[in-house]
Design an enzyme around this catalytic site. Sequence first.
Site, PDB file in Angstrom:
ATOM      1  N   HIS A  95      55.052  61.812  36.142  1.00  9.16           N
ATOM      2  CA  HIS A  95      55.713  60.911  37.084  1.00  9.16           C
ATOM      3  C   HIS A  95      57.217  61.197  37.155  1.00  9.16           C
ATOM      4  O   HIS A  95      57.801  61.798  36.253  1.00  9.16           O
ATOM      5  CB  HIS A  95      55.503  59.454  36.669  1.00  9.16           C
ATOM      6  CG  HIS A  95      56.058  59.135  35.312  1.00  9.16           C
ATOM      7  ND1 HIS A  95      57.398  58.890  35.085  1.00  9.16           N
ATOM      8  CD2 HIS A  95      55.459  59.034  34.105  1.00  9.16           C
ATOM      9  CE1 HIS A  95      57.607  58.637  33.822  1.00  9.16           C
ATOM     10  NE2 HIS A  95      56.448  58.725  33.185  1.00  9.16           N
TER      11      HIS A  95
ATOM     12  N   GLU B 102      50.337  56.068  28.982  1.00  8.87           N
ATOM     13  CA  GLU B 102      51.225  56.651  27.972  1.00  8.87           C
ATOM     14  C   GLU B 102      50.968  56.035  26.602  1.00  8.87           C
ATOM     15  O   GLU B 102      50.379  54.959  26.478  1.00  8.87           O
ATOM     16  CB  GLU B 102      52.687  56.433  28.408  1.00  8.87           C
ATOM     17  CG  GLU B 102      53.742  57.061  27.496  1.00  8.87           C
ATOM     18  CD  GLU B 102      53.648  58.574  27.372  1.00  8.87           C
ATOM     19  OE1 GLU B 102      52.714  59.039  26.683  1.00  8.87           O
ATOM     20  OE2 GLU B 102      54.507  59.271  27.941  1.00  8.87           O
TER      21      GLU B 102
ATOM     22  N   ARG C 152      54.241  53.721  37.730  1.00 13.35           N
ATOM     23  CA  ARG C 152      55.059  54.914  37.970  1.00 13.35           C
ATOM     24  C   ARG C 152      54.220  56.141  38.287  1.00 13.35           C
ATOM     25  O   ARG C 152      54.752  57.143  38.760  1.00 13.35           O
ATOM     26  CB  ARG C 152      55.971  55.173  36.771  1.00 13.35           C
ATOM     27  CG  ARG C 152      55.273  55.307  35.415  1.00 13.35           C
ATOM     28  CD  ARG C 152      56.319  55.244  34.305  1.00 13.35           C
ATOM     29  NE  ARG C 152      55.824  55.442  32.959  1.00 13.35           N
ATOM     30  CZ  ARG C 152      55.366  54.471  32.170  1.00 13.35           C
ATOM     31  NH1 ARG C 152      55.309  53.226  32.627  1.00 13.35           N
ATOM     32  NH2 ARG C 152      54.964  54.728  30.932  1.00 13.35           N
TER      33      ARG C 152
END
Length: 203
Positions: A11, A80, A56
């Site tokens: 991203h 993440e 994102r």
Amino acid sequence: MNTTIIDLIRHGEPEGGPMFRGSKDDPLSTKGWQQMQAAVTDEDHWEVIVSSPMARCRRFAEKLAEERNIPLHIADNLREIGFGEWEGLTAEQVQKRYGDQLDKFWRDAIHHIPPGGEPVTDFHQRVTDTFNHWQEHLAGQKVLVVCHGGVIRMVLADILGIPLARSFTGLAVPYGCRTRIRVDQSEFGTFRSMLSLTPGPNP
């Protein structure tokens, strides 16, 4: 021979700038959108997109899938790594509050995880399991995966044999960075290799 091409793209810059934001769901900044738009071209012909559920990643993936009329899958386990108490803090703030814990994390991410953070071994397992699932499910296609720097590091550590303890410092993955993986499946087995790693744009 069945060949699958998988492009992983990190991203762009999120709102709020650099910080530990594993599970902090900030959207892309204006610059982040520019970085993502500059990272894809009209010559890219993906057949399917897989994205992290984080804003994102997901919002750009949704926009691209709609523009190009291709299927989009949201993979929750491509989010993440969770940074625990470091979430929302800059590197400078972590150093100030936690002393040498950040230096220890960079040197050995397995044995020095952030307080309350996700163990790197668990993160690696969920990412590689998910990547392998989609690799098999989308075999023979050209795939775009919109995800995170940590996710890309785990995939490359697995493919290139990079020790997990060094995976966060051994690989630089800038915003908008693209990495191409080729997967060849034949009667002799499955062979995976990194074809390229392209630094992200900086408009």
